[in-house]
Design a protein around this motif. Structure first.
Motif, PDB file in Angstrom:
ATOM      1  N   LEU A 396       0.177  -1.309   0.151  1.00 40.07           N
ATOM      2  CA  LEU A 396       0.116   0.594   0.350  1.00 40.07           C
ATOM      3  C   LEU A 396       0.738   0.880  -0.509  1.00 40.07           C
ATOM      4  O   LEU A 396       0.373   2.514   0.341  1.00 40.07           O
ATOM      5  N   ASP A 397       2.272   1.555   0.473  1.00 35.38           N
ATOM      6  CA  ASP A 397       3.264   2.280  -0.128  1.00 35.38           C
ATOM      7  C   ASP A 397       3.087   3.168  -0.978  1.00 35.38           C
ATOM      8  O   ASP A 397       3.493   2.221  -2.181  1.00 35.38           O
ATOM      9  N   GLU A 398       3.525   4.032  -1.694  1.00 33.87           N
ATOM     10  CA  GLU A 398       3.608   5.414  -2.690  1.00 33.87           C
ATOM     11  C   GLU A 398       4.517   4.629  -3.409  1.00 33.87           C
ATOM     12  O   GLU A 398       4.243   4.742  -5.211  1.00 33.87           O
ATOM     13  N   SER A 399       5.935   4.214  -3.410  1.00 36.32           N
ATOM     14  CA  SER A 399       6.631   4.200  -4.418  1.00 36.32           C
ATOM     15  C   SER A 399       6.623   2.728  -4.663  1.00 36.32           C
ATOM     16  O   SER A 399       6.605   2.200  -5.730  1.00 36.32           O
ATOM     17  N   ALA A 400       5.863   1.279  -3.691  1.00 31.56           N
ATOM     18  CA  ALA A 400       4.832  -0.045  -4.740  1.00 31.56           C
ATOM     19  C   ALA A 400       4.474   0.178  -5.506  1.00 31.56           C
ATOM     20  O   ALA A 400       3.940  -0.096  -6.829  1.00 31.56           O
ATOM     21  N   LEU A 401       3.359   0.926  -5.463  1.00 28.53           N
ATOM     22  CA  LEU A 401       2.053   1.507  -5.963  1.00 28.53           C
ATOM     23  C   LEU A 401       2.351   2.001  -7.127  1.00 28.53           C
ATOM     24  O   LEU A 401       2.180   1.839  -8.288  1.00 28.53           O
ATOM     25  N   LYS A 402       3.559   3.367  -7.386  1.00 34.75           N
ATOM     26  CA  LYS A 402       4.072   3.551  -8.757  1.00 34.75           C
ATOM     27  C   LYS A 402       4.795   3.307  -9.603  1.00 34.75           C
ATOM     28  O   LYS A 402       4.492   2.630 -10.034  1.00 34.75           O
ATOM     29  N   ALA A 403       5.538   1.531  -8.346  1.00 27.58           N
ATOM     30  CA  ALA A 403       6.807   0.868  -9.590  1.00 27.58           C
ATOM     31  C   ALA A 403       6.022  -0.059 -10.018  1.00 27.58           C
ATOM     32  O   ALA A 403       5.614  -0.258 -11.605  1.00 27.58           O
ATOM     33  N   ILE A 404       4.367   0.004  -9.325  1.00 26.13           N
ATOM     34  CA  ILE A 404       3.453  -1.047 -10.285  1.00 26.13           C
ATOM     35  C   ILE A 404       2.574  -0.486 -11.587  1.00 26.13           C
ATOM     36  O   ILE A 404       2.786  -1.540 -12.354  1.00 26.13           O
ATOM     37  N   ALA A 405       2.432   0.253 -11.311  1.00 27.20           N
ATOM     38  CA  ALA A 405       1.865   0.996 -12.815  1.00 27.20           C
ATOM     39  C   ALA A 405       2.807   1.289 -13.672  1.00 27.20           C
ATOM     40  O   ALA A 405       2.753   1.550 -14.245  1.00 27.20           O
TER      41      ALA A 405
END
Length: 416
Positions: A396-405
């Motif tokens: 749920l952290d922003e950095s992980a979500l940005k990488a996934i997107a």
């Protein structure tokens, strides 16, 4: 010969809506009594559901008295002597005493009468043939009191004749035994059901569905279902193979987990091994859309759920939702051969109690901002990103979500 005993503690016969209906119908040469399941349940000290009333008064007289008292009456089955009276928002089926003049299933011809014994003798089982008057006297013309004491479900008179009058009584025999009987089913009744099993195919799907779903959740369902299987009575109902072993296991598992009996889940354990079974049952029993979808989900690759680790189980729970996950998992458990005390299965089954699946945090706008236009491609990118998010264990952290997107968008850019 009638046996009379007193029903103790029946305050509902002294006051309340049922008492007022009896008071309305008694007197001026007429008599009314409570009959059937309400009497049986009262004698067994279990909750009473619907209160059905029999009377010597003909339907026209019942309606006349109700109208004079300002009580709503509905002629729900007036040709067969039944009028529904609504008292304090509670419906009471009031039926004139009857005797069959011709019997051919649900279309039997009846004549109204005034003989309580003849009326009792036309009913199905002895424990359903009792009546109680407004004073609390239980009248027994068919041996029902002794059978209640023995927890024995027995046809009134000749079982073969009772069944030929309505083949649904085969299913009712096993369902009533599961709910109120003890031990093995009454032998003469059981043999008569086996002899008449071909008649089950003449019944409407709706009536069969109702009886079978009630049977599924009765306390003694495992014994009744096993007896039905041994007697060849499930094949004409389901049109396919039944599995009494997993059914019994499902009951044990539900009880071990403290779950309420679920009729559809138990039906799945009894009759669903693959999704095609669910489709067949839907047709045979005319199941609702919700029931069909639940069984179809249970039968879909349930064998993959055994031996999952926690991360895999969480992904399954996320995809399926709590109800579908639990039903499919319990089917896998019931079919595994492991008993209801299995710690590993319990761990998987109780996952919804310990963990709530988060919502997928990425939105369509996240990908539109990255240059993906609305349309089929957007849906594909979202799906790919969701798969990656699940594989990464729901970050749920922003950095992980940005990488996934970014990776999802990049994947499609590379494909182009």
């Amino acid at each position: 010969m009638s046996e009379v005993r007193w029903l103790d503690g029946a305050s509902w016969l002294k006051s309340g809506a049922a008492a007022r209906v009896l008071n309305l119908l008694n007197g001026d040469g007429e008599e009314a009594r409570v009959v059937g399941g309400a009497v049986r349940n009262a004698l067994l000290n279990i909750p009473i559901g619907d209160v059905d009333i029999a009377t010597t008064a003909v339907p026209e007289e019942v309606i006349r008295r109700a109208r004079a008292a300002g009580i709503k009456s509905v002629p729900t089955g007036v040709e067969h002597g039944t009028v529904t009276l609504v008292m304090d928002s509670h419906p009471f089926e009031v039926t004139t005493l009857r005797e069959d003049t011709e019997t051919f299933g649900r279309k039997a011809k009846v004549a109204f009468g005034r003989d309580w014994e003849r009326d009792a003798e036309r009913r199905d089982f002895t424990i359903n043939g009792l009546s109680v008057d407004a004073a609390g006297r239980v009248h027994d013309y068919v041996g029902g009191l002794d059978d209640i004491a023995a927890r024995r479900v027995r046809f009134i008179g000749d079982p073969n004749q009772r069944i030929s009058e309505d083949y649904l009584r085969i299913l009712r025999f096993f369902r009533i035994h599961a709910a109120y009987g003890a031990g093995e089913p009454d032998r003469p009744g059981y043999l008569a059901c086996i002899n008449a099993r071909a008649g089950l195919v003449t019944l409407s799907a709706e009536r069969v569905r109702l009886e079978m779903l009630k049977l599924m959740v009765a306390d003694g369902a495992a014994v009744s279902v096993a007896a039905m299987a041994e007697g060849g009575l499930l094949l004409p109902v389901f049109g396919g193979v039944a599995y009494p072993g997993p059914f019994s296991a499902m009951i044990s598992i539900e009880r071990a987990l403290g779950l309420a009996p679920d009729p559809v889940r138990r039906l799945g354990a009894l009759a669903v091994a693959v999704t095609e079974d669910a489709k067949r049952l839907s047709t045979r029993l005319r199941l609702t859309n919700a029931e069909t979808k639940a069984l179809d989900s249970m039968g879909h690759r349930w064998w993959r759920l055994g031996g999952m680790n926690e991360d895999t189980a969480r992904r399954r729970l996320y995809r399926l939702g709590e109800d579908r996950y639990r039903d499919r998992l319990l089917l896998a458990w019931a079919r595994s051969g492991d008993d209801s005390s299995s710690a590993s299965w319990r761990q998987l089954a109780t996952l919804p109690d310990r963990w709530v699946a988060p919502k997928f945090p990425l939105k369509a706008s996240d990908f539109i901002a990255r240059g993906i236009a609305q349309g089929p491609l957007l849906g594909q990118v979202l799906g790919l990103a969701e798969d990656a998010w699940l594989a990464a264990n729901f970050p749920l952290d922003e950095s992980a979500l940005k990488a996934i997107a970014d990776q999802a968008v990049g994947r499609f850019a590379r494909d182009d």
